[in-house]
Design a protein around this motif. Structure first.
Motif, short mmCIF file in Angstrom:
data_model
loop_
_atom_site.label_atom_id
_atom_site.label_comp_id
_atom_site.label_asym_id
_atom_site.label_seq_id
_atom_site.Cartn_x
_atom_site.Cartn_y
_atom_site.Cartn_z
N SER A 63 0.84 -1.20 0.00
CA SER A 63 0.00 0.00 0.00
C SER A 63 0.87 1.25 0.00
O SER A 63 0.59 2.22 -0.72
N GLN A 64 1.92 1.26 0.81
CA GLN A 64 2.82 2.41 0.85
C GLN A 64 3.55 2.58 -0.48
O GLN A 64 3.70 3.72 -0.96
N PHE A 65 3.98 1.49 -1.07
CA PHE A 65 4.67 1.54 -2.36
C PHE A 65 3.80 2.25 -3.40
O PHE A 65 4.26 3.14 -4.11
N LEU A 66 2.54 1.87 -3.48
CA LEU A 66 1.61 2.50 -4.43
C LEU A 66 1.20 3.90 -3.98
O LEU A 66 1.06 4.81 -4.80
N VAL A 68 2.82 6.27 -2.19
CA VAL A 68 3.79 7.34 -2.39
C VAL A 68 3.89 7.74 -3.86
O VAL A 68 4.36 8.83 -4.18
N ARG A 69 3.40 6.90 -4.74
CA ARG A 69 3.37 7.20 -6.17
C ARG A 69 2.00 7.70 -6.63
O ARG A 69 1.76 7.86 -7.81
N SER A 70 1.11 7.93 -5.67
CA SER A 70 -0.27 8.41 -5.94
C SER A 70 -1.02 7.48 -6.89
O SER A 70 -1.80 7.92 -7.72
N MET A 71 -0.79 6.17 -6.75
CA MET A 71 -1.46 5.21 -7.61
C MET A 71 -2.48 4.36 -6.87
O MET A 71 -3.33 3.74 -7.50
N LEU A 72 -2.44 4.30 -5.54
CA LEU A 72 -3.36 3.46 -4.78
C LEU A 72 -4.75 4.07 -4.79
O LEU A 72 -4.94 5.23 -4.45
N LYS A 73 -5.74 3.27 -5.17
CA LYS A 73 -7.13 3.75 -5.23
C LYS A 73 -8.00 3.12 -4.16
O LYS A 73 -8.91 3.76 -3.67
N ASP A 74 -7.75 1.84 -3.81
CA ASP A 74 -8.61 1.17 -2.84
C ASP A 74 -7.91 -0.07 -2.31
O ASP A 74 -7.11 -0.69 -3.01
N VAL A 75 -8.21 -0.43 -1.06
CA VAL A 75 -7.73 -1.66 -0.44
C VAL A 75 -8.94 -2.36 0.17
O VAL A 75 -9.63 -1.78 1.01
N VAL A 76 -9.25 -3.55 -0.31
CA VAL A 76 -10.40 -4.31 0.18
C VAL A 76 -9.98 -5.76 0.39
O VAL A 76 -8.99 -6.23 -0.19
N THR A 77 -10.75 -6.48 1.17
CA THR A 77 -10.46 -7.90 1.34
C THR A 77 -10.71 -8.62 0.02
O THR A 77 -11.54 -8.20 -0.79
#
Length: 88
Positions: A63-66, A68-77
């Motif tokens: 999650s941090q990797f994505l 810091v690059r402003s690419m993470l949109k969502d984290v779900v199970t």
């Protein structure tokens, strides 16, 4: 987290069809529990979602990797992600 579990490169691809989903962190073979939905705004349309899978241990790092690059949109199970896919 030890240096061996660090993921400074793109994660591994998902397993072949029929295999249990595994974590995308480099070298990790643990069962996937989380889906990290992301897109690269430089090359993807805003609605496009690519995914990485994560075990409990690697969710935060990936999650941090994505992030810091402003690419993470969502984290779900993974279960919620698959349930959502079944509804589409």
């Amino acid at each position: 987290m030890n240096d061996e579990s660090r993921n400074d490169e793109a994660p591994n691809n998902a397993p072949s069809s029929g295999e249990a989903p595994i974590c995308s962190a480099k070298g990790c073979r643990a069962a996937a529990v989380w889906v990290l939905a992301w897109n690269n705004p430089k090359i993807h349309t805003p609605e496009r979602r690519k995914t990485w899978l994560a075990c409990e241990e690697h969710r935060e790092h990936l999650s941090q990797f994505l992030g810091v690059r402003s690419m993470l949109k969502d984290v779900v199970t993974l279960a919620d992600w698959e349930a959502g896919a079944a509804e589409r």
